[in-house]
Design a protein around this motif. Structure first.
Motif, short mmCIF file in Angstrom:
data_model
loop_
_atom_site.label_atom_id
_atom_site.label_comp_id
_atom_site.label_asym_id
_atom_site.label_seq_id
_atom_site.Cartn_x
_atom_site.Cartn_y
_atom_site.Cartn_z
N ALA A 1 22.91 -40.86 9.13
CA ALA A 1 23.37 -39.78 9.72
C ALA A 1 22.51 -38.54 9.69
N PHE A 2 22.54 -37.50 10.67
CA PHE A 2 21.86 -36.37 10.86
C PHE A 2 22.90 -35.13 10.08
N ILE B 1 26.62 -32.14 11.26
CA ILE B 1 27.27 -33.47 10.61
C ILE B 1 27.45 -34.23 11.80
N THR B 2 26.57 -35.06 11.98
CA THR B 2 26.62 -36.01 13.27
C THR B 2 25.82 -37.26 13.19
N GLY B 3 25.94 -37.98 14.08
CA GLY B 3 25.11 -39.39 14.06
C GLY B 3 25.94 -40.43 12.84
N ASP B 4 27.20 -40.43 12.89
CA ASP B 4 27.76 -41.19 11.75
C ASP B 4 27.87 -42.55 11.88
N LEU C 1 29.36 -36.14 2.42
CA LEU C 1 27.94 -35.81 2.05
C LEU C 1 27.26 -34.74 2.81
N GLY C 2 27.69 -34.45 4.06
CA GLY C 2 27.29 -33.60 4.99
C GLY C 2 27.74 -32.23 4.50
N ALA C 3 28.71 -32.26 4.21
CA ALA C 3 29.38 -30.90 3.67
C ALA C 3 28.68 -30.44 2.30
N MET C 4 28.27 -31.26 1.35
CA MET C 4 27.70 -31.08 0.06
C MET C 4 26.28 -30.69 0.61
#
Length: 143
Positions: free
Chosen positions: A15-16, A30-33, A43-46
């Protein structure tokens, strides 16, 4: 209420998550999931929180949206665009059955109703359930 989403497949399957390259310094993504949005959202939020507050994050480099290369992205973008456009050929197909009456109990099909595509199902008791076969997001025909 309707919801739709699009599954994005990054070239490396990761993911990006992080600062959006080529954008303002305060734009994080937070994309490309690859269909793993709940996991990557956490994880992206962290990662994004750490980047915003200036804290080191051991996963930031691995998930950095800047890791992509133009040559690879261009090829992948063209391939994905062709795949996306190919799904619209279903608009040109005829009905799978001529009439709902031709549908056997326990079966379903996509039928034409005027200019619309309708997904129909006939249960074991002969009751017919009909819904739009058109994706509310990209307007392709669902299968």
């Amino acid at each position: 209420n309707k919801w739709s989403g699009q599954v994005t497949e990054p070239f490396d399957g990761i993911a990006f998550l992080g600062k959006n390259p080529g954008d303002y310094d305060n734009v994080f993504i937070i994309t490309g999931d690859s269909g793993m949005g709940m996991t990557n959202m956490t994880l992206g939020a962290m990662i994004n929180t750490d980047l915003i507050t200036g804290k080191e994050n051991p996963y930031a480099k691995l998930h950095s949206p800047s890791r992509q290369t133009l040559a690879h992205d261009l090829k992948e973008t063209v391939v994905e665009m062709l795949k996306t456009q190919a799904q619209y050929k279903d608009w040109l197909k005829g009905s799978e059955v001529k009439d709902i009456e031709d549908l056997k109990p326990g079966c379903g099909a996509i039928i034409n109703q005027g200019l619309s595509k309708v997904a129909v199902y006939k249960d074991e008791n002969g009751n017919v359930i009909a819904r739009s076969a058109v994706c509310p997001h990209l307007k392709a025909i669902l299968n």
